[in-house]
Write a protein that holds these residues in place. Structure first.
Motif, mmCIF file in Angstrom:
data_model
loop_
_atom_site.group_PDB
_atom_site.id
_atom_site.type_symbol
_atom_site.label_atom_id
_atom_site.label_comp_id
_atom_site.label_asym_id
_atom_site.label_seq_id
_atom_site.Cartn_x
_atom_site.Cartn_y
_atom_site.Cartn_z
ATOM 1 N N GLN A 168 0.782 -1.160 0.140
ATOM 2 C CA GLN A 168 0.120 0.036 0.003
ATOM 3 C C GLN A 168 0.787 1.250 -0.084
ATOM 4 O O GLN A 168 0.663 2.148 -0.557
ATOM 5 C CB GLN A 168 -0.846 -0.049 1.310
ATOM 6 C CG GLN A 168 -2.001 -1.095 1.131
ATOM 7 C CD GLN A 168 -2.946 -1.071 0.020
ATOM 8 O OE1 GLN A 168 -3.464 0.109 -0.445
ATOM 9 N NE2 GLN A 168 -3.002 -2.182 -0.780
ATOM 10 N N GLU A 169 1.828 1.111 0.755
ATOM 11 C CA GLU A 169 2.859 2.375 0.858
ATOM 12 C C GLU A 169 3.377 2.539 -0.693
ATOM 13 O O GLU A 169 3.538 3.839 -1.166
ATOM 14 C CB GLU A 169 4.031 2.171 1.672
ATOM 15 C CG GLU A 169 3.401 2.034 3.213
ATOM 16 C CD GLU A 169 2.808 0.794 3.522
ATOM 17 O OE1 GLU A 169 2.120 0.683 4.390
ATOM 18 O OE2 GLU A 169 2.926 -0.141 2.821
ATOM 19 N N GLU A 196 0.709 4.404 -2.914
ATOM 20 C CA GLU A 196 0.405 5.479 -2.692
ATOM 21 C C GLU A 196 1.750 6.484 -2.851
ATOM 22 O O GLU A 196 1.300 7.575 -3.438
ATOM 23 C CB GLU A 196 0.196 5.739 -1.237
ATOM 24 C CG GLU A 196 -1.233 5.153 -0.634
ATOM 25 C CD GLU A 196 -2.268 6.070 -1.585
ATOM 26 O OE1 GLU A 196 -2.122 7.165 -1.773
ATOM 27 O OE2 GLU A 196 -3.211 5.196 -2.079
ATOM 28 N N ASP A 197 2.926 5.821 -3.059
ATOM 29 C CA ASP A 197 3.866 6.407 -3.602
ATOM 30 C C ASP A 197 3.810 7.052 -5.113
ATOM 31 O O ASP A 197 4.154 8.141 -5.309
ATOM 32 C CB ASP A 197 5.309 5.814 -3.369
ATOM 33 C CG ASP A 197 5.730 5.879 -2.084
ATOM 34 O OD1 ASP A 197 5.346 6.564 -1.105
ATOM 35 O OD2 ASP A 197 6.867 4.906 -1.792
ATOM 36 N N TYR A 240 0.848 7.849 -6.464
ATOM 37 C CA TYR A 240 0.179 9.003 -6.430
ATOM 38 C C TYR A 240 0.384 10.139 -5.935
ATOM 39 O O TYR A 240 0.087 11.178 -6.372
ATOM 40 C CB TYR A 240 -1.421 8.367 -5.336
ATOM 41 C CG TYR A 240 -2.185 7.291 -6.030
ATOM 42 C CD1 TYR A 240 -3.249 8.034 -6.789
ATOM 43 C CD2 TYR A 240 -2.440 5.981 -5.694
ATOM 44 C CE1 TYR A 240 -3.995 6.914 -7.409
ATOM 45 C CE2 TYR A 240 -3.141 5.193 -6.276
ATOM 46 C CZ TYR A 240 -4.155 5.697 -7.233
ATOM 47 O OH TYR A 240 -5.114 4.838 -7.698
ATOM 48 N N THR A 292 -6.501 -3.527 -0.178
ATOM 49 C CA THR A 292 -6.847 -2.363 -1.336
ATOM 50 C C THR A 292 -8.298 -2.358 -1.377
ATOM 51 O O THR A 292 -8.995 -1.306 -1.825
ATOM 52 C CB THR A 292 -6.429 -2.541 -2.572
ATOM 53 O OG1 THR A 292 -5.207 -3.308 -2.406
ATOM 54 C CG2 THR A 292 -6.349 -1.634 -3.788
ATOM 55 N N LYS A 342 -9.956 0.807 -0.353
ATOM 56 C CA LYS A 342 -9.704 2.077 -0.967
ATOM 57 C C LYS A 342 -10.261 1.760 -2.514
ATOM 58 O O LYS A 342 -10.152 2.443 -3.361
ATOM 59 C CB LYS A 342 -8.107 2.054 -1.509
ATOM 60 C CG LYS A 342 -7.140 2.474 -0.054
ATOM 61 C CD LYS A 342 -5.630 2.481 -0.606
ATOM 62 C CE LYS A 342 -4.855 2.848 0.494
ATOM 63 N NZ LYS A 342 -3.386 2.758 0.171
ATOM 64 N N SER A 344 -10.998 4.738 -4.515
ATOM 65 C CA SER A 344 -9.927 5.767 -5.041
ATOM 66 C C SER A 344 -8.950 5.056 -5.712
ATOM 67 O O SER A 344 -7.566 5.756 -6.209
ATOM 68 C CB SER A 344 -9.254 6.557 -3.816
ATOM 69 O OG SER A 344 -8.968 5.383 -2.899
ATOM 70 N N ARG A 388 -6.952 13.056 -9.166
ATOM 71 C CA ARG A 388 -7.021 11.470 -8.800
ATOM 72 C C ARG A 388 -8.370 11.060 -9.287
ATOM 73 O O ARG A 388 -9.449 11.703 -8.863
ATOM 74 C CB ARG A 388 -6.623 11.203 -7.341
ATOM 75 C CG ARG A 388 -6.951 9.797 -7.151
ATOM 76 C CD ARG A 388 -6.385 9.495 -5.682
ATOM 77 N NE ARG A 388 -6.409 8.236 -5.107
ATOM 78 C CZ ARG A 388 -5.469 7.674 -4.042
ATOM 79 N NH1 ARG A 388 -4.770 8.328 -3.551
ATOM 80 N NH2 ARG A 388 -5.509 6.444 -3.993
#
Length: 447
Positions: free
Chosen positions: A102-103, A106-107, A109, A137, A140, A143, A442
């Motif tokens: 997940q990290e 998001e990097d 994004y 996920t 999320k 998104s 986004r």
């Protein structure tokens, strides 16, 4: 943000083309009607003789960042996309490092938020050993566009061939599952056979025989069996064979389908005969195959067994593509020219402009349940493109915006021109110039 009134333009939307005025205010389409009257400050654009299309939504691109920025960056490829009329993209997870947590997801994004001129979303990546991260996920799903599974060859450690992993993801993912389907065992067996016969003298013309019809069909069949067993939402990317078409149906409206399919522009345009001219420049996975497949793909597209047109934009450096076949990487840069290519096919009578818009804009929005984009509707975000069907676009080094700086269409003249691209109401590209004061957003999903 500036407001725009586009006068007397042929609006192509939801199966119809009608001459209208379009009022764009505060990032959205406020009104579509004949003879609109507005007050206050705005910029007027004369649309007479031109067409207004919803911006293309490309559900499969490789923008390479992070880690492979010698090939491309989110900044460079998003600019190229916008110049070509693509206002939103969904990017694949096989970067370096791959988006397997997940990290790391998001990097990407964060990079896009800081640098992307187009709207964006990123797929969560699957590997044999990251099921726990994949299922996070689910939280999320409004998104993140989906989960990507390489059920065949992939970059790095992303080949998912563990059936327990596949069972768990297909039975538990609340997001759309997008798959690359080529059977690795079949490909390896074919490669061994060809290398025994030809040694190191393989060429790009051997590519569709090594990555053959059987490899695609068998893998797609397995994916569909998993999806049907668990009622998962499956989207199979870049269908390239006539045989796979028997796996898909047009019996339901797209919004009701649980299994959907994408076709890419290069599989609709090139055939195996073109390796003689282009060689490794059109080496891609799945391979461009014999001409009967292209004919069948067009039929499947027009009768709605194939739901979406995309690119699988995959840039590599020119130097890499000049290597011998076995060393040259697979992938073709396409996102800047996909709409122009489909408009050329429309001019040739292969498809209507209304169907181009359906497959490149409406269908991705429906398929991925994207909020308030993909259509020219009052209240929707103003993602739209002005095209001049009487214009010309000659592809040359000066107007190729990919970081890799090459295209298989270099030297070709498309019989249309993209004059303006609006991204969420911001005029991001006009007459060959970019305005990067406002960046893309986004994407949001209604799941």
């Amino acid at each position: 943000m500036q407001n725009y009134l586009i006068r007397n333009i042929a609006v192509v939307n939801e199966g119809q083309t009608t001459v209208q005025d379009v009022w764009i205010r505060n990032s959205r389409i406020e009104k579509i009607a004949p003879n609109i009257t507005v007050t206050g400050q705005y910029t007027e654009i004369n649309g007479e003789g031109k067409h207004l299309l919803p911006g293309v939504i490309d559900d499969q691109v490789h923008f390479r960042e992070p880690g492979l920025t010698q090939k491309a960056t989110i900044y460079t490829e998003a600019r190229a996309a916008v110049a070509g009329g693509t206002t939103s993209f969904m990017e694949m997870p096989n970067t370096k490092p791959a988006a397997l947590t997940q990290e790391l997801l998001e990097d990407k994004y964060i990079i896009a938020q800081q640098h992307s001129l187009a709207n964006y979303s990123f797929f969560m990546g699957a590997a044999n050993d990251n099921v726990e991260e994949i299922l996070k996920t689910n939280a999320k799903k409004e998104s993140v566009c989906g989960v990507k599974i390489f059920m065949g060859s992939s970059t790095g450690n992303m080949l998912v061939d563990n059936y327990l992993t596949l069972e768990t993801v297909f039975s538990n993912s609340e997001l759309l599952i997008a798959t690359h389907c080529e059977d690795e065992k079949i490909i390896r067996s074919n490669m061994e056979t060809f290398q025994r016969e030809k040694g190191d003298h393989l060429t790009a013309a051997d590519h569709p025989l090594i990555r053959n019809v059987e490899a695609c069909f068998e893998s797609s069949l397995v994916a569909i069996q998993f999806a049907q067993k668990h009622n998962a939402r499956l989207h199979i990317l870049h269908i390239s064979t006539a045989r796979e078409l028997q796996l898909f149906s047009n019996m339901l409206p797209l919004a009701e389908k649980r299994i959907t399919a994408e076709v890419c522009v290069h599989h609709l345009h090139f055939t195996a005969d073109d390796y003689a001219q282009y060689g490794n420049l059109i080496k891609c996975n799945p391979a461009i195959k014999a001409a009967d497949n292209k004919t069948a793909l067009w039929q499947g597209l027009l009768d709605d067994r194939l739901d979406i047109i995309a690119t699988d934009h995959a840039p590599h450096t020119w130097e890499e593509k000049q290597l011998p076949y076995l060393q040259a990487p697979s992938g073709v840069p396409l996102v800047q020219h996909s709409l122009l290519l489909m408009l050329e096919h429309a001019r040739q009578g292969d498809i209507t402009i209304e169907k181009v818009v359906e497959k490149m804009s409406h269908a991705p929005a429906i398929c991925f349940q994207i909020k308030e984009r993909g259509f020219l509707r009052e209240g929707y975000f103003a993602d739209c493109v002005i095209v001049d069907l009487n214009g010309r676009t000659n592809v040359n080094k000066q107007n190729i915006y990919y970081k890799c700086a090459w295209s298989p269409f270099e030297g070709h003249t498309f019989p249309a021109a993209i004059t303006h691209t609006f991204v969420s109401g911001h005029l991001a590209y006009a007459d060959g110039a970019f305005n990067e004061n406002v960046l893309g957003q986004r994407l949001a999903f209604s799941r």
